[in-house]
Design a protein around this motif. Structure first.
Motif, short mmCIF file in Angstrom:
data_model
loop_
_atom_site.label_atom_id
_atom_site.label_comp_id
_atom_site.label_asym_id
_atom_site.label_seq_id
_atom_site.Cartn_x
_atom_site.Cartn_y
_atom_site.Cartn_z
N ALA A 190 -24.14 -68.58 89.98
CA ALA A 190 -24.39 -68.53 88.85
C ALA A 190 -24.60 -66.88 88.30
N PHE A 191 -24.78 -66.27 89.04
CA PHE A 191 -24.58 -64.69 89.19
C PHE A 191 -23.36 -63.94 89.45
N ALA A 192 -22.71 -64.80 90.15
CA ALA A 192 -21.31 -63.96 90.73
C ALA A 192 -20.84 -63.33 89.71
N PRO A 193 -20.58 -62.20 90.15
CA PRO A 193 -19.73 -61.25 88.95
C PRO A 193 -18.11 -61.17 89.01
N ASN A 194 -17.62 -61.80 89.97
CA ASN A 194 -16.19 -62.02 89.87
C ASN A 194 -15.53 -63.05 90.74
N VAL A 195 -14.28 -63.30 90.68
CA VAL A 195 -13.90 -64.48 91.12
C VAL A 195 -13.97 -64.55 92.71
N VAL A 196 -13.79 -63.63 93.44
CA VAL A 196 -13.91 -63.43 94.83
C VAL A 196 -15.21 -64.08 95.45
N LEU A 197 -16.24 -63.27 94.62
CA LEU A 197 -17.62 -63.53 95.09
C LEU A 197 -17.97 -65.12 94.81
N ALA A 198 -17.58 -65.61 93.49
CA ALA A 198 -17.75 -67.15 93.04
C ALA A 198 -17.32 -67.99 94.29
N HIS A 199 -16.05 -67.68 94.72
CA HIS A 199 -15.51 -68.53 95.84
C HIS A 199 -16.25 -68.32 96.97
N VAL A 200 -16.93 -67.24 97.53
CA VAL A 200 -17.80 -67.08 98.51
C VAL A 200 -19.14 -67.87 98.43
N CYS A 201 -19.84 -67.75 97.03
CA CYS A 201 -21.00 -68.45 96.92
C CYS A 201 -20.61 -69.93 96.87
N LEU A 202 -19.62 -70.58 96.60
CA LEU A 202 -19.45 -72.05 96.42
C LEU A 202 -19.19 -72.57 97.83
N GLY A 249 -8.93 -75.82 90.95
CA GLY A 249 -8.65 -76.30 92.34
C GLY A 249 -9.21 -75.41 93.47
N THR A 250 -9.17 -74.08 93.59
CA THR A 250 -9.43 -73.17 94.58
C THR A 250 -10.97 -73.04 94.59
N LEU A 251 -11.54 -73.32 93.25
CA LEU A 251 -12.99 -73.19 93.56
C LEU A 251 -13.44 -74.61 93.89
N PHE A 252 -12.91 -75.65 93.64
CA PHE A 252 -13.40 -76.84 94.48
C PHE A 252 -13.18 -76.75 96.07
N ALA A 253 -11.84 -76.22 96.25
CA ALA A 253 -11.74 -76.15 97.67
C ALA A 253 -12.77 -75.18 98.50
#
Length: 416
Positions: A307-319, A264-268
């Motif tokens: 696709a290259f995000a190394p952790n959850v925090v950066l994945a959220h920023v990239c999204l 849910g937070t990734l979508f958000a």
């Protein structure tokens, strides 16, 4: 007027139209419920099968009927669009009630989920082009790009609210309630459009019934180079880059070992970026081929960084960046096609766009789901990135070397 006031006036220009305000309010609730249902539906199948390929197959089944969207657009061209929306939205509410009841009574089986998803897709093949082409009748040509951008902001605000509520409901009261609450949300939209004033509408001239009208629209689109290039871009990006309901559950579970809350937070996060991108385009209030190409490139680059995000925090920023690029591309291409198309063809051209963006997904979703399951979610995101960047490069010579009725009327957005 102050600078801030002038910015606000430009950004929310379509809100000066009463009918659009009502439409927007109804959509806020209804689309939030729809996103909540999409999250719940994907998670339900993942729980039942533990298979990314099956989640992809579900998405394919639901969006397969959107291959019929040009025919649905013809229905919209022939009928009163507001009355048609009463029918489609009521049917969608009935499907949500049925799904929620089956889940809460423990009668649900996998084949039922697929059958109801197919039924919802059939309704959407008419509802989608009807809703899209209805916007022009509410706000007119001069406010169309602004209204489409605000509507995209709405959809992506719902992408924040809907999945967040859906994730919370899944872990607290269960998946079934997501569907029942969504059914209630349709009633808000039906109430809103019932309050609209018909006298304030500017309806397009209805198409008379005759043979070969879908084929006629296809011929029209194929022989208009600007429409053709925009539809090809939409189809290829829709095929591999817009499979978020497939990729993000796998990204949450298999890449970061998360649960429904993380999904849910990734979508958000993606929704936050989409709102920002939509508001930026709404403030510009214009569209052009150059802006469409730029937004597609930004979208592809954002997918690559995710696709290259190394952790959850950066994945959220990239999204967040993914959301901004995707929202801008959807908004700009939608308003461009509506302005470029002849009025009597608008419903069918918008239907072709729905087929291009969403109807391509039955082909792309199983592929992306298989890649995500067997090679990894990062590879699935990378495929979308390569597609978006590649098709923008291909379309550049097709769109920028030609004139455009939209470009001459509204100017370019080279500073987007």
């Amino acid at each position: 007027m102050s600078y801030a006031g002038d910015v606000a006036r430009r950004t929310f220009a379509a809100f000066s139209v009463r009918n659009f305000r009502l439409y927007f309010i109804g959509q806020v609730v209804s689309v939030s419920g729809a996103w909540m249902q999409r999250v719940a539906q994907s998670w339900l199948v993942l729980e039942m099968t533990d298979s990314g390929a099956m989640v992809g197959a579900l998405t394919a089944v639901q969006f397969l009927p959107l291959l019929l969207a040009p025919a649905g657009g013809l229905v919209a061209d022939r009928m009163d669009k507001r009355k048609l929306l009463f029918v489609t939205q009521s049917l969608a509410a009935l499907i949500a009630v049925t799904m929620g009841t089956l889940i809460l009574t423990d009668l649900i089986e996998l084949w039922m989920v697929f059958a109801l998803a197919l039924a919802l897709g059939l309704v959407g093949s008419v509802d989608n082009p009807t809703r899209q082409s209805f916007v022009m009748e509410m706000v007119g040509r001069t406010r169309l790009a602004n209204a489409v951008a605000l509507n995209q902001v709405l959809v992506n605000s719902a992408r924040i609210v809907g999945p967040a509520i859906g994730g919370l409901l899944i872990v607290t009261v269960g998946i079934g309630w997501c569907f029942l609450i969504n059914a209630l949300s349709y009633l808000v939209f039906l109430t809103a459009i019932s309050m609209m004033r018909a006298a304030d509408m500017d309806p397009s001239e209805r198409e008379t019934r005759r043979r070969g009208q879908v084929r006629e629209a296809l011929h029209y689109a194929l022989h208009n180079p600007m429409i053709r290039a925009t539809l090809v871009m939409s189809a290829l990006i829709g095929l591999f880059a817009y499979e978020f309901e497939v990729v993000l559950p796998l990204f949450a579970r298999f890449t970061f070992d998360g649960d429904a809350d993380l999904f849910g937070t990734l979508f958000a996060a993606m929704g936050v970026g989409a709102v920002a991108g939509g508001l930026f385009v709404a403030n510009r209030g214009r569209t052009s081929p150059r802006a469409i190409l730029f937004s597609a490139t930004v979208f592809g680059l954002a997918l690559a960084t995710t696709a290259f995000a190394p952790n959850v925090v950066l994945a959220h920023v990239c999204l967040v960046a993914v959301g901004a690029g995707s929202s801008a591309f959807l908004t700009l291409s939608n308003s461009f096609l509506q302005l470029e198309a002849a009025p009597q063809m608008r419903g069918r051209v918008v239907g072709m766009r729905a087929t291009a963006i969403l109807g391509a997904r039955p082909l792309g979703a199983p592929v992306v789901g298989w890649i995500g399951e067997h090679l990894g979610p990062r590879f699935a995101l990378g495929l979308g990135a390569i597609t978006a960047i590649g098709v923008a490069f291909w379309a550049r010579s097709k769109m920028l070397d030609r004139g455009s009725t939209v470009g001459s009327e509204l100017g370019t957005v080279s500073d987007l």
